[in-house]
Scaffold this active site. Structure first.
Site, mmCIF file in Angstrom:
data_model
loop_
_atom_site.group_PDB
_atom_site.id
_atom_site.type_symbol
_atom_site.label_atom_id
_atom_site.label_comp_id
_atom_site.label_asym_id
_atom_site.label_seq_id
_atom_site.Cartn_x
_atom_site.Cartn_y
_atom_site.Cartn_z
ATOM 1 N N ASP A 169 29.764 -34.168 -1.069
ATOM 2 C CA ASP A 169 30.973 -33.518 -0.481
ATOM 3 C C ASP A 169 31.241 -32.095 -0.232
ATOM 4 O OD1 ASP A 169 33.261 -32.303 -0.838
ATOM 5 O OD2 ASP A 169 33.708 -32.818 -3.186
ATOM 6 N N GLU A 199 35.736 -23.521 -0.119
ATOM 7 C CA GLU A 199 36.731 -24.687 -0.093
ATOM 8 C C GLU A 199 36.562 -25.548 -1.649
ATOM 9 O OE1 GLU A 199 38.706 -29.656 -0.042
ATOM 10 O OE2 GLU A 199 37.002 -28.394 -1.002
ATOM 11 N N ASP A 222 36.433 -35.037 4.823
ATOM 12 C CA ASP A 222 36.127 -34.496 3.822
ATOM 13 C C ASP A 222 36.298 -35.856 2.826
ATOM 14 O OD1 ASP A 222 35.313 -33.555 1.324
ATOM 15 O OD2 ASP A 222 37.111 -31.788 1.574
#
Ligand SMILES: [Zn+2]
Length: 340
Positions: A169, A199, A222
Site C-alpha cells: 500500500d 495520501e 490502491d
C-alpha cells in the site's frame, strides 16, 4: 519483480517521498511526454492524447510510517505515527530510522514479566512503544533529530501465488500505473499519471494535484481489504484474493461514477479480464480527492485485494495485479468513446 522490489523497498513516508519519487521519475520519463513535480512533491507524468478527456491516474507514493518525536538521554526514541496504525502490529518489529545515517532499530515496550495484572488487560497504544537503536544516548542525539522519518522493515517475498511485502500500500498501485503505461497503445485521452504524496494522512497530495490538473475523469489505484480469512463470513469479505481486480462502487470518501464503473466492467468483460465489485464501508483513496475539483469529476478506484493491509506483511495476488494492469491499459485506450 525487480521493479516491485525497488518500489516496495525504497522508503517514503508522508512528506518524505524524495527517494521513492526519484525511482518513479526514472520509470515514468520514457513513458510520457513530460514529467513535472509540484510544490507538495506530487510527480505528474503527462501523456498527450488526441482530443479526448483529461484523465488523472493517482497512485500514492507514501507509505505509513512514523516521525521521531522525542529522544531521551538513554537514546530511546518516541514516535508519532504518519498514517493509520493498528498498535497491535508494532510490537517487536524491526525498523529503520532515517537520521544523518540510516540506522537499524527495533520497537520495544515494557516486558510482559513486569506488567501488572491491570496493564496486561490494556491494549497498547502507539505512545507506549519506543525505539531501541542499540546505541548510547549521546551517539543517538548526534545522529537522530526530532522529525526524522522511521519506516518498518519487510522484504518482498514471492509466497505461493502472492507477493508479500511492507508498503504494498500503495507501491502496487504505482507499479500498476507504470506497467499499464508500458502496455498502452493508441489513446485519445490525455493522461496525467500522478504518483501522489501524503495520501495516508488524508489524501492531501491528490487534492492539490487534482486542483491543478482539473481532470474530467479520475482513476485511483490502491489496495483494498481482502477479508477472506478464517472467521470472516462471506458477506463481510469485501474482496477475495485471486478473485480479480476490484472495481470500486464506493468507500468512505467517494462514490464511483456509475457509468464509469459500468464502462470499466464492460471493457474488462470484452478483454476477458477477471474483476470483482468492491464496496468498502470505511476508508478512502485518492479518488476521494479527485471528485471535488470545480465542476466535479467522474471517479473510480481500481482496487487490489490485499490481506493484512497496514502491516509489514501486506499481501497481494499476482493475477489480481496483472488484471489491474491489463484493465487500466485497455480502458485508457477506450476512454472518451463512451460519454458518462
Ligand atoms: Zn493506500
Amino acid at each position: 519483480m525487480d521493479l516491485l522490489r525497488k518500489l516496495t523497498q525504497t522508503s517514503g513516508t508522508p512528506a518524505n517521498e524524495d527517494a521513492i519519487r526519484e525511482i518513479v521519475r526514472k520509470e515514468l520519463e520514457p513513458l510520457v511526454d513530460e514529467v513535472r513535480q509540484d510544490n507538495l512533491g506530487n510527480l505528474i507524468g503527462v501523456k498527450r492524447g488526441n482530443g479526448g478527456p483529461r484523465v488523472m491516474l493517482a497512485a500514492h507514493m507514501d507509505q505509513i510510517g512514523f516521525m521521531v518525536s522525542h529522544i531521551d538521554d538513554k537514546g530511546f526514541l518516541r514516535i508519532n505515527p504518519t498514517g493509520g496504525f493498528d498498535p497491535r502490529t508494532l510490537l517487536n518489529q524491526r525498523v529503520t530510522v532515517h537520521g544523518k545515517k540510516v540506522l537499524s532499530g527495533v520497537i520495544g515496550s515494557k516486558p510482559i514479566h513486569v506488567l501488572s495484572a491491570e496493564e496486561r488487560k490494556k491494549a497498547l497504544e502507539v505512545k507506549d512503544y519506543f525505539i531501541d537503536l542499540g546505541l548510547p544516548g549521546d551517539k543517538v542525539k548526534e545522529l537522530v533529530r526530532v522529525g526524522d522519518m522511521v519506516t518498518w522493515v519487510g522484504d518482498l517475498d514471492e509466497m505461493g501465488d502472492m507477493w508479500c511485502s511492507r508498503a504494498m500500500d500503495d507501491r502496487i498501485g504505482v507499479y500498476i500505473m507504470i506497467e499499464a503505461l508500458k502496455k498502452l497503445k493508441d489513446h485519445d485521452c490525455t493522461i496525467y499519471a500522478c504518483a501522489t504524496v501524503q495520501e495516508e494522512v488524508g489524501i492531501r497530495g491528490a487534492t492539490a494535484a487534482a486542483a491543478e490538473i482539473k481532470p474530467e475523469i479520475g482513476i485511483a489505484l490502491d489496495v483494498t481489504i481482502a477479508n477472506d480469512v478464517p472467521g470472516a463470513q462471506e458477506k463481510d469479505q469485501i474482496t477475495i484474493m485471486g478473485g480479480g481486480i476490484g472495481i470500486k462502487h464506493m468507500d468512505g470518501a467517494s462514490i464511483s461514477s456509475p457509468k464509469l464503473v459500468r464502462h470499466l466492467q464492460d471493457v474488462a468483460d470484452a478483454a476477458e479480464i477477471s474483476w470483482q465489485p468492491e464496496i468498502l464501508p470505511a476508508g478512502g483513496t485518492d479518488a476521494g480527492a479527485i471528485w471535488r475539483v470545480p465542476g466535479g469529476a467522474h471517479v473510480c478506484t481500481l482496487s487490489v485485494p490485499s490481506r493484512y493491509v497496514h502491516s509489514t506483511v501486506e499481501m497481494v495476488h499476482k493475477e489480481d495485479v496483472q488484471g489491474g494492469i491489463d484493465l487500466l491499459a485497455a480502458w485508457l485506450g477506450e476512454a472518451g468513446k463512451v460519454k458518462y
